[in-house]
Each structure stands twice: as C-alpha cells, then as structure tokens.
Motif scaffolding. Structure first.
Motif, PDB file in Angstrom:
ATOM      1  N   SER A 131       0.834  -1.204   0.000  1.00 14.22           N
ATOM      2  CA  SER A 131       0.000   0.000   0.000  1.00 14.22           C
ATOM      3  C   SER A 131       0.863   1.246   0.000  1.00 14.22           C
ATOM      4  O   SER A 131       1.880   1.318   0.693  1.00 14.22           O
ATOM      5  N   THR A 132       0.408   2.212  -0.794  1.00  9.65           N
ATOM      6  CA  THR A 132       1.017   3.531  -0.839  1.00  9.65           C
ATOM      7  C   THR A 132      -0.005   4.535  -0.323  1.00  9.65           C
ATOM      8  O   THR A 132      -1.171   4.193  -0.105  1.00  9.65           O
ATOM      9  N   ALA A 133       0.440   5.758  -0.132  1.00 12.37           N
ATOM     10  CA  ALA A 133      -0.470   6.851   0.228  1.00 12.37           C
ATOM     11  C   ALA A 133      -0.203   7.988  -0.745  1.00 12.37           C
ATOM     12  O   ALA A 133       0.683   8.802  -0.536  1.00 12.37           O
ATOM     13  N   HIS A 134      -0.956   7.999  -1.827  1.00  9.31           N
ATOM     14  CA  HIS A 134      -0.772   9.008  -2.863  1.00  9.31           C
ATOM     15  C   HIS A 134      -1.783  10.134  -2.655  1.00  9.31           C
ATOM     16  O   HIS A 134      -2.986   9.888  -2.644  1.00  9.31           O
ATOM     17  N   GLN A 135      -1.291  11.346  -2.466  1.00 10.21           N
ATOM     18  CA  GLN A 135      -2.139  12.507  -2.196  1.00 10.21           C
ATOM     19  C   GLN A 135      -3.115  12.223  -1.054  1.00 10.21           C
ATOM     20  O   GLN A 135      -4.301  12.525  -1.126  1.00 10.21           O
ATOM     21  N   ASN A 136      -2.562  11.552  -0.020  1.00 13.36           N
ATOM     22  CA  ASN A 136      -3.291  11.241   1.205  1.00 13.36           C
ATOM     23  C   ASN A 136      -4.433  10.246   0.995  1.00 13.36           C
ATOM     24  O   ASN A 136      -5.373  10.181   1.780  1.00 13.36           O
ATOM     25  N   VAL A 137      -4.370   9.468  -0.080  1.00 13.64           N
ATOM     26  CA  VAL A 137      -5.367   8.439  -0.367  1.00 13.64           C
ATOM     27  C   VAL A 137      -4.648   7.099  -0.466  1.00 13.64           C
ATOM     28  O   VAL A 137      -3.689   6.963  -1.236  1.00 13.64           O
ATOM     29  N   PRO A 138      -5.088   6.081   0.300  1.00 10.18           N
ATOM     30  CA  PRO A 138      -4.440   4.770   0.217  1.00 10.18           C
ATOM     31  C   PRO A 138      -4.668   4.117  -1.140  1.00 10.18           C
ATOM     32  O   PRO A 138      -5.721   4.272  -1.751  1.00 10.18           O
ATOM     33  N   ASN A 139      -3.661   3.394  -1.598  1.00 10.76           N
ATOM     34  CA  ASN A 139      -3.734   2.649  -2.850  1.00 10.76           C
ATOM     35  C   ASN A 139      -3.017   1.326  -2.609  1.00 10.76           C
ATOM     36  O   ASN A 139      -1.828   1.306  -2.310  1.00 10.76           O
ATOM     37  N   SER A 140      -3.740   0.213  -2.742  1.00 13.91           N
ATOM     38  CA  SER A 140      -3.187  -1.109  -2.432  1.00 13.91           C
ATOM     39  C   SER A 140      -3.235  -2.019  -3.637  1.00 13.91           C
ATOM     40  O   SER A 140      -4.140  -1.920  -4.467  1.00 13.91           O
ATOM     41  N   ARG A 141      -2.244  -2.918  -3.678  1.00 13.60           N
ATOM     42  CA  ARG A 141      -2.201  -3.917  -4.736  1.00 13.60           C
ATOM     43  C   ARG A 141      -1.423  -5.130  -4.242  1.00 13.60           C
ATOM     44  O   ARG A 141      -0.556  -5.030  -3.387  1.00 13.60           O
ATOM     45  N   TYR A 142      -1.786  -6.313  -4.800  1.00 19.78           N
ATOM     46  CA  TYR A 142      -1.049  -7.532  -4.490  1.00 19.78           C
ATOM     47  C   TYR A 142       0.273  -7.525  -5.240  1.00 19.78           C
ATOM     48  O   TYR A 142       0.342  -7.103  -6.393  1.00 19.78           O
TER      49      TYR A 142
END
Length: 141
Positions: A23-34
């Motif tokens: 998971s990343t936090a791009h522009q304060n929004v979580p983004n997850s991937r396997y």
C-alpha cells in the motif's frame, strides 16, 4: 519474548509467504495492490515497471505499508510492515531477483522497463501468532 525469538518468527513468516499487499499513500489516499515479494532477511524485493503508477507514487512518498502472511502460515499469522521503498535499477539486484522470481510480467531481465522495489522495514508487527503473545513489534533503525 526475546527480540531474537521475535526476529526468528518474522523471518519464518517471510520465508513462507510470497504474496502480500503493498500500500502507498498518494495525495493522502491509500492505494493497495497484491505483489510477489522475495526476501533477504527482513528486506523485501519485488519487481515492477518503471512506468507503473506505484513507482510514481513512491517517487513522491517512499513510505509503504505491507501485509504478508496468513494463508501460508500454520496458524494464520501475518506481518504488518511499515517500510521505506527505494526504486532500484542496478544489474546485481535485478539479476538476483530474476533468478529467484517467477518470471511473470517481463520476458527478460534486460527489459528496459524492469525495476525493483526494495522495501526496507522501519517496523514489523507480528499478528495472530499462536507461538508468541501477539501483537508484538520489532523496530528497525
């Protein structure tokens, strides 16, 4: 539990578990991937395209959160990893990962889009483990 026993349990989970959620936090929004991870001790490595969205996100904010474990462990234990990510393109790391990995997504280790995400833990929390009193956290410098 001693730090040595906790470290041993962390390395056991990492040696058995290869699929995790990055998971990343791009522009304060979580983004997850396997992702498929390979470890050298507690340092994780995964391959991706240099043009991927996650690379752009890590260039902006190198902090990551990873969940790994659960299904592959005997007691459904898993790790929560707070980490720093580096984008690596050196030949030695790519060669090492190419030898260990499943060779999906890229036809060759010489693909110009291939890069490696090196995930260096700041902290690893062991969760749901019958062999130790969880949760327990190991802090890394």
């Amino acid at each position: 539990m001693t730090n040595e026993a906790l470290q041993s349990e962390i390395e056991t989970i990492l040696s058995k578990s290869k699929i995790g959620v990055l998971s990343t936090a791009h522009q304060n929004v979580p983004n997850s991937r396997y992702m498929v991870f390979y470890n050298d001790g507690v340092t994780l490595y995964t391959k991706t395209s240099i043009d991927s969205k996650k690379v752009a996100e890590f260039q902006e904010n190198p902090r990551a959160h990873i969940l790994i474990g659960y299904d592959e462990t005997k007691n459904r234990s898993f790790l929560e990893i707070d980490a720093h990510v580096e984008i690596i393109r050196d030949r030695e790391t790519i060669d090492w990962l190419w030898e260990k990995q499943d060779k999906t997504f890229f036809d060759s280790k010489d693909d110009p889009d291939l890069c490696v995400l090196k995930v260096t833990p700041k902290a690893i929390k062991v969760m749901n483990d019958d062999t130790i009193d969880t949760p327990q956290t190991m802090i890394y410098d």
